[in-house]
Structures are given as C-alpha cells and as structure tokens.
Design an enzyme around this catalytic site. Structure first.
Site, mmCIF file in Angstrom:
data_model
loop_
_atom_site.group_PDB
_atom_site.id
_atom_site.type_symbol
_atom_site.label_atom_id
_atom_site.label_comp_id
_atom_site.label_asym_id
_atom_site.label_seq_id
_atom_site.Cartn_x
_atom_site.Cartn_y
_atom_site.Cartn_z
ATOM 1 N N HIS A 5 -3.271 -6.165 -9.027
ATOM 2 C CA HIS A 5 -4.460 -5.056 -8.763
ATOM 3 C C HIS A 5 -5.656 -5.680 -8.841
ATOM 4 O O HIS A 5 -6.009 -6.455 -9.777
ATOM 5 C CB HIS A 5 -4.198 -3.821 -9.731
ATOM 6 C CG HIS A 5 -5.000 -2.923 -9.451
ATOM 7 N ND1 HIS A 5 -4.651 -1.863 -8.608
ATOM 8 C CD2 HIS A 5 -6.219 -2.369 -10.053
ATOM 9 C CE1 HIS A 5 -5.732 -0.941 -8.623
ATOM 10 N NE2 HIS A 5 -6.665 -1.277 -9.229
ATOM 11 N N LEU A 25 5.553 3.388 -5.166
ATOM 12 C CA LEU A 25 7.068 3.487 -5.364
ATOM 13 C C LEU A 25 7.470 4.792 -6.296
ATOM 14 O O LEU A 25 6.768 5.111 -7.214
ATOM 15 C CB LEU A 25 7.388 2.000 -6.149
ATOM 16 C CG LEU A 25 7.227 0.849 -5.239
ATOM 17 C CD1 LEU A 25 7.456 -0.455 -6.233
ATOM 18 C CD2 LEU A 25 8.048 0.777 -4.035
ATOM 19 N N MET A 67 0.893 -1.117 0.102
ATOM 20 C CA MET A 67 0.158 0.071 0.074
ATOM 21 C C MET A 67 0.830 1.236 -0.033
ATOM 22 O O MET A 67 0.586 2.234 0.858
ATOM 23 C CB MET A 67 -1.027 -0.062 0.873
ATOM 24 C CG MET A 67 -1.957 -1.165 1.227
ATOM 25 S SD MET A 67 -2.943 -0.984 -0.239
ATOM 26 C CE MET A 67 -3.436 -2.832 -0.285
ATOM 27 N N ARG A 68 1.967 1.311 -0.874
ATOM 28 C CA ARG A 68 2.642 2.334 -0.834
ATOM 29 C C ARG A 68 2.847 2.479 -2.499
ATOM 30 O O ARG A 68 2.847 1.711 -3.119
ATOM 31 C CB ARG A 68 4.173 2.389 -0.263
ATOM 32 C CG ARG A 68 4.178 2.373 1.311
ATOM 33 C CD ARG A 68 5.667 2.140 1.621
ATOM 34 N NE ARG A 68 6.599 3.314 1.245
ATOM 35 C CZ ARG A 68 6.735 4.399 1.995
ATOM 36 N NH1 ARG A 68 5.857 4.690 2.809
ATOM 37 N NH2 ARG A 68 7.575 5.243 1.415
HETATM 38 C C1 GAR Z 1 -4.539 -7.786 -2.415
HETATM 39 O O1 GAR Z 1 -4.905 -9.196 -2.653
HETATM 40 C C2 GAR Z 1 -4.961 -7.156 -3.802
HETATM 41 O O2 GAR Z 1 -6.221 -7.342 -4.197
HETATM 42 C C3 GAR Z 1 -5.009 -5.628 -3.277
HETATM 43 O O3 GAR Z 1 -5.037 -5.661 -1.937
HETATM 44 C C4 GAR Z 1 -5.288 -6.830 -1.427
HETATM 45 C C5 GAR Z 1 -4.771 -7.137 -0.213
HETATM 46 O O4 GAR Z 1 -5.381 -8.087 0.525
HETATM 47 N N1 GAR Z 1 -4.008 -4.769 -3.892
HETATM 48 C C6 GAR Z 1 -4.197 -3.457 -4.091
HETATM 49 O O5 GAR Z 1 -5.210 -3.000 -3.995
HETATM 50 C C7 GAR Z 1 -2.738 -2.962 -4.578
HETATM 51 N N2 GAR Z 1 -3.352 -1.745 -5.287
HETATM 52 P P1 GAR Z 1 -5.091 -8.787 2.120
HETATM 53 O O6 GAR Z 1 -5.632 -7.508 2.927
HETATM 54 O O7 GAR Z 1 -6.183 -9.856 2.050
HETATM 55 O O8 GAR Z 1 -3.783 -8.998 2.251
#
Ligand code: GAR
Length: 182
Positions: free
Chosen positions: A101, A85, A82-83
C-alpha cells in the site's frame, strides 16, 4: 500474484533474490492487457485474465480462488490490485495474502494509487511511504510487516511521490516475501 495496473515494480519484484525459495506461479488480473500482465509474460510467468463483467464480488473471488489453487499458490501478493477481496477469499488464504500500500498505514488507508499521493499532498504531510501488510477482512487494516518512509518535498506532485514511494516498494516487498519464506 493479483494485479490490475501497469505493474511498474514487478520486474524488480520478480528478479529479487529469494535464494531459490520462491516461484511466481501465476499472475491473475481483472484487467486484460494491463502492464502487469505483460511484465509477467515477459518473465515467463503464466498469466490469467479473469473478467469481472456480470459477476458479483463473491463470484469473481470464487473463480480466483479456484485458479490460485490450481496453480498451488501458497502466498498471494497484491501488487496494484484495484479490487477489494471478499471475506471468503481472505478466509481461504489465512495470513497468506500480502498487500503493498502506498502510504504509511494506518494513514491514508482505503485509497488507491495516485489518489493516495494526492491526498498526502492535500493533507500537507511532511513524510509518506510504503507499507506491506497482511490482508484481513478490514480494508488496509491487517498486521503491518514492513514500512519505509520518505520525505514529502514542497514541489512534489502525485506522480513524483508515486515514483519515490515505488522505489521503497521495490525494497520492502521482496523483504516481506523473504520473511514469509523463512
Ligand atoms: C502500486 O505500486 C501501489 O503503490 C498501489 O498501486 C501502484 C500501482 O502502480 N497500490 C494500491 O494503491 C493498492 N491499494 P502501477 O500503475 O505503476 O502498477
């Protein structure tokens, strides 16, 4: 691997079949004690917490680059990271950073996690999905490697959508890693 969240899909990613060609060398996180870190440790994968407190984006990224180089990482995978780069980071690993994504990019680029699913529901989409793409300087806009879709049902909530989209992530991320290794 870079992660900030629960790492729900990580056990599946770690245990996928890479025909002995992939080794997860380190999980680097900006959130100490996050589920992703615990899951890596459970699997015997080293993890490093790098605090962002009092650091500029470039300072954090410079330290992250140093750690990843120490572990000799040649592919960087963002799983619930969640950063954003910096261009410096991206230039050190050209075409070697993959991001998963939770939408059918280019739709809903720039959002994070359940916010993306909530936005999909607000927009009354009839399908959504997951995308693996190469990270470039522009957020969520790099070349797409793989995408998989799922219908959106009338009774879906951000949480049910997240569940279903993550089951797609478990399929396409290992496949993208295998393609990188070919
Ligand atoms: C990831 O599975 C992905 O779908 C999303 O965050 C989820 C984390 O889930 N990634 C993003 O939004 C990147 N921009 P979790 O809390 O189950 O690890």
């Amino acid at each position: 691997m870079l992660a900030s969240t629960n790492g729900t899909i990580l056990p599946d990613i770690f245990s996928a079949d890479y025909q002995g060609k992939a080794e997860f060398c380190v999980l680097l996180t900006n959130k100490n004690g996050c589920g992703a870190r615990k899951k890596a440790e459970k699997k015997g994968i080293p993890s490093v917490f790098l605090s962002a407190k009092g650091k500029t984006r470039e300072e954090w990224d410079a330290e992250a680059i140093h750690i990843l180089q120490e572990y000799k990482a040649d592919l960087v995978i963002l799983v619930g990271f969640m950063r954003i780069l910096s261009p410096i980071f991206v230039s050190v690993f050209p075409e070697c950073i993959l991001n998963i994504h939770p939408s059918l990019l280019p739709k809903f680029a720039g959002g994070m996690d359940t916010d993306v699913h909530a936005e999909v529901l607000r927009s009354k989409e009839t399908e959504t999905g997951a995308t693996v793409h190469i990270v470039t300087e522009e957020l969520d806009a790099g070349p797409i490697i793989l995408q998989k879709s799922t219908p959106v049902f009338p009774d879906d909530t951000p949480e049910t959508l997240k569940n279903r989209v993550q089951s797609l992530e478990k399929e396409i991320l290992p496949e993208a890693i295998r393609r990188f290794l070919m």
